[in-house]
Design an enzyme around this catalytic site. Structure first.
Site, PDB file in Angstrom:
ATOM      1  CB  CYS A 161       5.057   8.422  -8.534  1.00 59.26           C
ATOM      2  SG  CYS A 161       5.587   8.232  -7.021  1.00 59.26           S
ATOM      3  CG  HIS A 217       6.908   5.484 -10.783  1.00 54.83           C
ATOM      4  ND1 HIS A 217       8.000   5.899 -10.662  1.00 54.83           N
ATOM      5  CD2 HIS A 217       6.260   4.831  -9.720  1.00 54.83           C
ATOM      6  CE1 HIS A 217       7.934   6.051  -9.116  1.00 54.83           C
ATOM      7  NE2 HIS A 217       6.800   5.551  -8.937  1.00 54.83           N
ATOM      8  CG  ASN A 246       8.907   5.336  -5.792  1.00 52.92           C
ATOM      9  OD1 ASN A 246       9.102   6.123  -6.391  1.00 52.92           O
ATOM     10  ND2 ASN A 246       7.613   4.912  -5.316  1.00 52.92           N
TER      11      ASN A 246
HETATM   12  N1  ACO Z   1      10.806  -3.906   7.422  1.00 47.12           N
HETATM   13  C1  ACO Z   1      10.403  -5.208   8.093  1.00 47.12           C
HETATM   14  N2  ACO Z   1       9.021  -5.475   8.557  1.00 47.12           N
HETATM   15  C2  ACO Z   1       8.243  -4.508   7.896  1.00 47.12           C
HETATM   16  C3  ACO Z   1       8.805  -3.370   7.131  1.00 47.12           C
HETATM   17  C4  ACO Z   1       9.855  -3.214   7.016  1.00 47.12           C
HETATM   18  N3  ACO Z   1      10.492  -2.054   6.575  1.00 47.12           N
HETATM   19  N4  ACO Z   1       7.663  -2.679   6.894  1.00 47.12           N
HETATM   20  C5  ACO Z   1       6.456  -3.513   7.235  1.00 47.12           C
HETATM   21  N5  ACO Z   1       6.966  -4.428   7.839  1.00 47.12           N
HETATM   22  C6  ACO Z   1       6.177  -5.520   8.410  1.00 47.12           C
HETATM   23  C7  ACO Z   1       4.723  -5.021   9.048  1.00 47.12           C
HETATM   24  O1  ACO Z   1       4.629  -4.388  10.268  1.00 47.12           O
HETATM   25  C8  ACO Z   1       3.895  -6.399   8.822  1.00 47.12           C
HETATM   26  O2  ACO Z   1       4.136  -6.961   9.915  1.00 47.12           O
HETATM   27  P1  ACO Z   1       2.998  -7.782  10.857  1.00 47.12           P
HETATM   28  O3  ACO Z   1       2.439  -8.964   9.980  1.00 47.12           O
HETATM   29  O4  ACO Z   1       3.773  -8.417  12.010  1.00 47.12           O
HETATM   30  O5  ACO Z   1       1.971  -6.861  11.132  1.00 47.12           O
HETATM   31  C9  ACO Z   1       4.496  -7.241   7.710  1.00 47.12           C
HETATM   32  O6  ACO Z   1       5.937  -6.526   7.570  1.00 47.12           O
HETATM   33  C10 ACO Z   1       3.650  -7.205   6.656  1.00 47.12           C
HETATM   34  O7  ACO Z   1       3.328  -5.596   6.184  1.00 47.12           O
HETATM   35  P2  ACO Z   1       2.631  -5.245   5.008  1.00 47.12           P
HETATM   36  O8  ACO Z   1       2.479  -3.798   5.201  1.00 47.12           O
HETATM   37  O9  ACO Z   1       1.404  -6.024   5.137  1.00 47.12           O
HETATM   38  O10 ACO Z   1       3.675  -5.799   3.913  1.00 47.12           O
HETATM   39  P3  ACO Z   1       3.407  -6.002   2.488  1.00 47.12           P
HETATM   40  O11 ACO Z   1       3.799  -7.233   2.133  1.00 47.12           O
HETATM   41  O12 ACO Z   1       2.095  -5.403   1.945  1.00 47.12           O
HETATM   42  O13 ACO Z   1       4.622  -4.997   1.736  1.00 47.12           O
HETATM   43  C11 ACO Z   1       5.266  -3.027   0.674  1.00 47.12           C
HETATM   44  C12 ACO Z   1       4.595  -3.609   1.972  1.00 47.12           C
HETATM   45  C13 ACO Z   1       6.396  -3.439   0.154  1.00 47.12           C
HETATM   46  C14 ACO Z   1       4.851  -1.531   0.827  1.00 47.12           C
HETATM   47  C15 ACO Z   1       3.827  -3.662  -0.166  1.00 47.12           C
HETATM   48  O14 ACO Z   1       2.645  -3.257   0.103  1.00 47.12           O
HETATM   49  C16 ACO Z   1       4.017  -2.690  -1.426  1.00 47.12           C
HETATM   50  O15 ACO Z   1       4.830  -2.968  -2.337  1.00 47.12           O
HETATM   51  N6  ACO Z   1       3.183  -1.644  -2.025  1.00 47.12           N
HETATM   52  C17 ACO Z   1       3.340  -0.971  -3.041  1.00 47.12           C
HETATM   53  C18 ACO Z   1       3.429   0.170  -2.711  1.00 47.12           C
HETATM   54  C19 ACO Z   1       4.720   1.077  -3.422  1.00 47.12           C
HETATM   55  O16 ACO Z   1       5.336   0.862  -3.990  1.00 47.12           O
HETATM   56  N7  ACO Z   1       4.356   2.380  -3.091  1.00 47.12           N
HETATM   57  C20 ACO Z   1       5.294   3.197  -3.724  1.00 47.12           C
HETATM   58  C21 ACO Z   1       4.497   4.553  -3.960  1.00 47.12           C
HETATM   59  S1  ACO Z   1       3.342   4.358  -4.939  1.00 47.12           S
HETATM   60  C22 ACO Z   1       4.144   4.215  -6.437  1.00 47.12           C
HETATM   61  O17 ACO Z   1       4.904   4.761  -6.657  1.00 47.12           O
HETATM   62  C23 ACO Z   1       3.220   3.510  -7.230  1.00 47.12           C
END
Ligand code: ACO
Length: 327
Positions: free
Chosen positions: A119, A254, A284
């Site tokens: 990215c 980004h 993204n």
């Molecule tokens: N829909 C519904 N539920 C979901 C989904 C989905 N698409 N994905 C995960 N869940 C569930 C999980 O199974 C989990 O359920 P559980 O509690 O019953 O086990 C719950 O949601 C929480 O999951 P987490 O992975 O802990 O969710 P989190 O609050 O951390 O959010 C996210 C996930 C959005 C990916 C977050 O971690 C984030 O924003 N991370 C940054 C990563 C990012 O943006 N990466 C992009 C690439 S890197 C870059 O370009 C910088």
């Protein structure tokens, strides 16, 4: 004789984009995996993404965006010096996407290469182009970010497949002799930490037809590092230029996640109207996200000539960095 008061800089003279015709909404994603519009919107700010059709490869989309940037600048393809492409989803291992684009554009005098920084690919590309232009090696460089992440997504993993989209963005940089407070790239800063490679990666090489690799991510860890590393990157860019956050007209980050964008904007104390956000429409698009957002803000008349714009990105590697640009 050139005026000694003038500085040779890489000045942005054109932008262009390409987005696949197919729009996939969160509701569409919910038909494919166990997710909901509410979950995706709340966690990421994403409402929809574009997914490429088979003919919309990284080279095809990058060439369309590049052609538009050249035409906006009024530069003939045959006059172009170089093409740098940031991509993690090239059509082939080689020839490089940049060289395929060179042929598509008819940029017969340009050399080109791809750059792998996930990215951060566009920021890395700007930095290399800036150095080549300042050194006098080339007079013009097309810097392109082009990605088809839909082909490396694991649609069994709802935690990652809802986050990404496809598209391409391009900027043309041209050498110009300008006054100190004139247009152009003022600075770029690049960083990497390979020890964090296992929190965001593709488990195989990419290619056009059979895709052997899938994107794997530890979202929480990426989130944690993103806000702190990007905040220090913007502070570094400001202090290197003797500027305060209030001097920045626009932040074009980004577009990974609205919460990361808000976190960095807040750290800078920038009001929302000075932060460009397109993640709701594009999701993204990795290396393509900044040039897509920049084009939208410039073409839409929001960012005007003379504006001071701070760009920042973080991606797999980890890699991260910033660029400070006067339009
Ligand atoms: N829909 C519904 N539920 C979901 C989904 C989905 N698409 N994905 C995960 N869940 C569930 C999980 O199974 C989990 O359920 P559980 O509690 O019953 O086990 C719950 O949601 C929480 O999951 P987490 O992975 O802990 O969710 P989190 O609050 O951390 O959010 C996210 C996930 C959005 C990916 C977050 O971690 C984030 O924003 N991370 C940054 C990563 C990012 O943006 N990466 C992009 C690439 S890197 C870059 O370009 C910088």
């Amino acid at each position: 004789m050139s005026d000694p008061a003038l500085i040779r800089r890489a000045v942005l003279t054109g932008t262009g984009t390409y987005l696949p015709a197919q729009i996939v909404t969160n509701e569409d994603m919910a038909k494919r995996v166990d997710t909901s519009d509410e979950w995706i919107t709340e966690r990421t700010g994403i409402k929809q993404r574009h997914f490429a059709a088979p003919h919309e490869t990284a080279s095809f989309m990058g060439a369309e965006a590049g052609r538009q940037a050249l035409s906006a600048a009024g530069l003939a393809p045959e006059a172009l010096g170089a093409i740098i492409v940031g991509t993690s989803t090239p059509d082939n291992a080689f020839p490089a996407t940049a060289v395929q684009i060179q042929a598509m554009l008819g940029a017969s005098k340009a050399f080109g290469f791809d750059l792998a920084a996930a990215c951060s690919g566009f920021i890395y590309g700007l930095s290399v182009a800036d150095a080549m232009i300042r050194a006098g090696q080339v007079e013009s460089v097309l810097v392109i970010g082009t990605e088809v992440y839909s082909r490396i997504l694991n649609f069994e993993d709802r935690g990652t497949c809802v986050l990404f989209g496809d598209g391409a963005g391009a900027v043309l940089l041209q050498a110009r002799n300008v006054a100190k407070d004139g247009a152009g790239l003022l600075s770029t800063h690049l960083h990497a930490d390979g020890r964090l490679g296992d929190i965001l990666y593709v488990d195989g090489a990419t290619g056009r037809r059979e895709m052997p690799g899938h994107l794997v991510m530890n979202g929480r860890e990426v989130f944690r590092h993103a806000v702190s590393l990007l905040s220090s990157a913007v502070t570094e860019a400001l202090s290197a230029n003797g500027l305060a956050a209030a001097d920045i007209d626009f932040l074009v980050p980004h577009q990974a996640n609205k919460r990361i964008i808000d976190g960095v904007g807040k750290k800078l104390g920038l009001p929302p109207e000075r932060v460009v956000v397109t993640v709701d429409k594009h999701a993204n698009t990795s290396a393509a996200s900044i040039p897509l957002a920049l084009h939208e803000a410039i073409a839409g008349g929001r960012i005007k000539p003379g504006a001071l714009v701070l760009l920042e990105a973080l991606g797999g590697g980890l890699t991260w960095g910033s660029a400070l640009l006067r339009i």
